[in-house]
Design a protein around this motif. Structure first.
Motif, PDB file in Angstrom:
ATOM      1  N   ARG A   8       0.837  -1.209   0.000  1.00 39.13           N
ATOM      2  CA  ARG A   8       0.000   0.000   0.000  1.00 39.13           C
ATOM      3  C   ARG A   8       0.873   1.261   0.000  1.00 39.13           C
ATOM      4  N   GLY A   9       1.991   1.184   0.724  1.00 39.32           N
ATOM      5  CA  GLY A   9       2.902   2.323   0.742  1.00 39.32           C
ATOM      6  C   GLY A   9       3.488   2.585  -0.627  1.00 39.32           C
ATOM      7  N   LEU A  10       3.889   1.526  -1.331  1.00 40.34           N
ATOM      8  CA  LEU A  10       4.419   1.689  -2.686  1.00 40.34           C
ATOM      9  C   LEU A  10       3.350   2.227  -3.622  1.00 40.34           C
ATOM     10  N   ASP A  11       2.127   1.738  -3.471  1.00 35.12           N
ATOM     11  CA  ASP A  11       1.019   2.234  -4.297  1.00 35.12           C
ATOM     12  C   ASP A  11       0.788   3.727  -4.074  1.00 35.12           C
ATOM     13  N   ARG A  12       0.933   4.167  -2.828  1.00 30.84           N
ATOM     14  CA  ARG A  12       0.743   5.594  -2.529  1.00 30.84           C
ATOM     15  C   ARG A  12       1.851   6.436  -3.157  1.00 30.84           C
ATOM     16  N   VAL A  13       3.078   5.914  -3.149  1.00 35.02           N
ATOM     17  CA  VAL A  13       4.190   6.628  -3.783  1.00 35.02           C
ATOM     18  C   VAL A  13       3.909   6.809  -5.272  1.00 35.02           C
ATOM     19  N   VAL A  14       3.484   5.731  -5.926  1.00 36.62           N
ATOM     20  CA  VAL A  14       3.198   5.785  -7.358  1.00 36.62           C
ATOM     21  C   VAL A  14       2.016   6.715  -7.642  1.00 36.62           C
ATOM     22  N   ALA A  19      -0.053  11.753  -9.808  1.00 36.06           N
ATOM     23  CA  ALA A  19      -0.878  12.953  -9.631  1.00 36.06           C
ATOM     24  C   ALA A  19      -0.061  14.214  -9.880  1.00 36.06           C
ATOM     25  N   ALA A  20       1.186  14.225  -9.387  1.00 40.00           N
ATOM     26  CA  ALA A  20       2.056  15.387  -9.590  1.00 40.00           C
ATOM     27  C   ALA A  20       2.354  15.595 -11.071  1.00 40.00           C
ATOM     28  N   VAL A  21       2.588  14.501 -11.791  1.00 44.44           N
ATOM     29  CA  VAL A  21       2.844  14.593 -13.232  1.00 44.44           C
ATOM     30  C   VAL A  21       1.605  15.111 -13.961  1.00 44.44           C
ATOM     31  N   ALA A  22       0.439  14.607 -13.581  1.00 46.91           N
ATOM     32  CA  ALA A  22      -0.808  15.047 -14.222  1.00 46.91           C
ATOM     33  C   ALA A  22      -1.053  16.535 -13.994  1.00 46.91           C
ATOM     34  N   ILE A  23      -0.775  16.999 -12.788  1.00 45.50           N
ATOM     35  CA  ILE A  23      -0.962  18.425 -12.485  1.00 45.50           C
ATOM     36  C   ILE A  23       0.014  19.277 -13.295  1.00 45.50           C
ATOM     37  N   ALA A  24       1.275  18.827 -13.388  1.00 47.19           N
ATOM     38  CA  ALA A  24       2.273  19.581 -14.156  1.00 47.19           C
ATOM     39  C   ALA A  24       1.855  19.702 -15.623  1.00 47.19           C
ATOM     40  N   HIS A  73       7.644   5.080 -15.002  1.00 51.75           N
ATOM     41  CA  HIS A  73       6.640   4.016 -14.884  1.00 51.75           C
ATOM     42  C   HIS A  73       7.272   2.638 -15.051  1.00 51.75           C
ATOM     43  N   ARG A  74       8.143   2.505 -16.053  1.00 46.72           N
ATOM     44  CA  ARG A  74       8.809   1.220 -16.282  1.00 46.72           C
ATOM     45  C   ARG A  74       9.652   0.817 -15.081  1.00 46.72           C
ATOM     46  N   LEU A  75      10.330   1.779 -14.487  1.00 52.66           N
ATOM     47  CA  LEU A  75      11.167   1.477 -13.323  1.00 52.66           C
ATOM     48  C   LEU A  75      10.312   1.006 -12.153  1.00 52.66           C
ATOM     49  N   PHE A  76       9.273   1.757 -11.821  1.00 50.48           N
ATOM     50  CA  PHE A  76       8.463   1.425 -10.653  1.00 50.48           C
ATOM     51  C   PHE A  76       7.572   0.206 -10.906  1.00 50.48           C
ATOM     52  N   GLU A  77       7.310  -0.099 -12.174  1.00 47.23           N
ATOM     53  CA  GLU A  77       6.535  -1.289 -12.490  1.00 47.23           C
ATOM     54  C   GLU A  77       7.305  -2.557 -12.100  1.00 47.23           C
ATOM     55  N   SER A  78       8.621  -2.436 -12.041  1.00 46.57           N
ATOM     56  CA  SER A  78       9.451  -3.598 -11.709  1.00 46.57           C
ATOM     57  C   SER A  78       9.671  -3.749 -10.206  1.00 46.57           C
ATOM     58  N   LEU A  79       9.133  -2.839  -9.400  1.00 49.19           N
ATOM     59  CA  LEU A  79       9.399  -2.849  -7.956  1.00 49.19           C
ATOM     60  C   LEU A  79       8.315  -3.573  -7.170  1.00 49.19           C
ATOM     61  N   GLN A  80       8.744  -4.135  -6.060  1.00 48.66           N
ATOM     62  CA  GLN A  80       7.815  -4.699  -5.094  1.00 48.66           C
ATOM     63  C   GLN A  80       7.952  -3.989  -3.743  1.00 48.66           C
ATOM     64  N   ASP A  81       8.975  -3.144  -3.635  1.00 51.80           N
ATOM     65  CA  ASP A  81       9.239  -2.440  -2.384  1.00 51.80           C
ATOM     66  C   ASP A  81       9.971  -1.141  -2.704  1.00 51.80           C
ATOM     67  N   TYR A  82      10.156  -0.301  -1.720  1.00 51.54           N
ATOM     68  CA  TYR A  82      10.888   0.950  -1.896  1.00 51.54           C
ATOM     69  C   TYR A  82      11.737   1.183  -0.656  1.00 51.54           C
ATOM     70  N   LEU A  87      12.666   6.998  -1.991  1.00 50.62           N
ATOM     71  CA  LEU A  87      11.573   7.937  -1.749  1.00 50.62           C
ATOM     72  C   LEU A  87      12.058   9.380  -1.860  1.00 50.62           C
ATOM     73  N   VAL A  88      13.225   9.665  -1.288  1.00 49.40           N
ATOM     74  CA  VAL A  88      13.770  11.030  -1.319  1.00 49.40           C
ATOM     75  C   VAL A  88      14.102  11.449  -2.747  1.00 49.40           C
ATOM     76  N   VAL A  89      14.780  10.570  -3.490  1.00 49.81           N
ATOM     77  CA  VAL A  89      15.141  10.903  -4.870  1.00 49.81           C
ATOM     78  C   VAL A  89      13.892  11.065  -5.726  1.00 49.81           C
ATOM     79  N   ASN A  90      12.878  10.258  -5.458  1.00 51.03           N
ATOM     80  CA  ASN A  90      11.623  10.381  -6.199  1.00 51.03           C
ATOM     81  C   ASN A  90      10.971  11.745  -5.950  1.00 51.03           C
ATOM     82  N   LEU A  91      11.075  12.236  -4.724  1.00 49.59           N
ATOM     83  CA  LEU A  91      10.531  13.562  -4.421  1.00 49.59           C
ATOM     84  C   LEU A  91      11.275  14.655  -5.181  1.00 49.59           C
ATOM     85  N   VAL A  92      12.598  14.506  -5.310  1.00 47.03           N
ATOM     86  CA  VAL A  92      13.368  15.474  -6.097  1.00 47.03           C
ATOM     87  C   VAL A  92      12.950  15.389  -7.568  1.00 47.03           C
TER      88      VAL A  92
END
Length: 203
Positions: A8-14, A19-24, A73-82, A87-92
């Protein structure tokens, strides 16, 4: 305070990232909406003729953000955890994406008066691309973040080539600003240069 990370945490990150990309992307079109609302012209053709730079900045930036999102998307599609670092780099990365509407407007409005606006735009791309490469590196260093069925599929080298070409484009934009956004055409070399790098490293 628990440090357990869940699906659920990974889903929230994605979801937050998407949402941020859509707003931009939505913010990109607002200057064009303003043109349609305020311009007193006799034809649509005049709007395009007088403000072609704004439409070009929208089209290029939409494509740029879209491409960055596909790679993310391709990168995070391959993940099962974070991890916290991921998380910090993703925020940047999100911050860079969120900055694109501003840098695109700079290119549209002041590129003739301030050629460094193109450097700001390309510099934003460098930051975002570097973040993608850093996230790929983090994943490669911690294989447990990947799904078992695709483990080992993330290659850092695939992120280094476009980032390197963007750095070259940034330097050229600073040294020869007359080239404008045309320096981004260097990205067309991503495929050929990537294949050369693959051959050199796989020997």
């Amino acid at each position: 305070m628990t440090t357990t990370r869940t699906q659920r945490g990974l889903d929230r990150v994605v979801s937050f990232t998407d949402a941020a990309v859509a707003i931009a992307i939505t913010l990109l079109v607002l200057p064009l909406v303003d043109l349609a609302a305020t311009e007193d012209v006799s034809s649509v053709r005049e709007v395009f003729a007088e403000h072609w730079s704004s439409f070009l900045a929208f089209a290029v930036t939409f494509a740029v953000i879209g491409r960055f999102w596909v790679v993310h998307h391709r990168l995070f599609e391959s993940l099962q955890d974070y991890s916290p670092a991921l998380l910090v780099v993703n925020l940047v990365w999100i911050a860079g994406i969120a900055f694109f509407p501003f840098s695109a407007q700079l290119v549209a409005d002041v590129s003739d008066d301030d050629p460094t606006s193109v450097a700001v735009y390309v510099g934003t791309m460098v930051v975002v691309s570097t973040c993608l490469g850093t996230m790929a590196w983090i994943v490669s260093r911690h294989p447990g973040l990947e799904r078992a069925d695709v483990r080992g599929s993330v290659r850092v080298r695939h992120s280094l080539v476009p980032t390197g070409l963007l750095v070259v484009a940034l330097l050229l934009a600073l040294l020869v600003p007359a080239g404008g956004l045309l320096w981004l055409l260097l990205l067309l070399l991503t495929g050929p240069v990537g294949r050369l790098v693959d051959r050199a490293l796989d020997r």
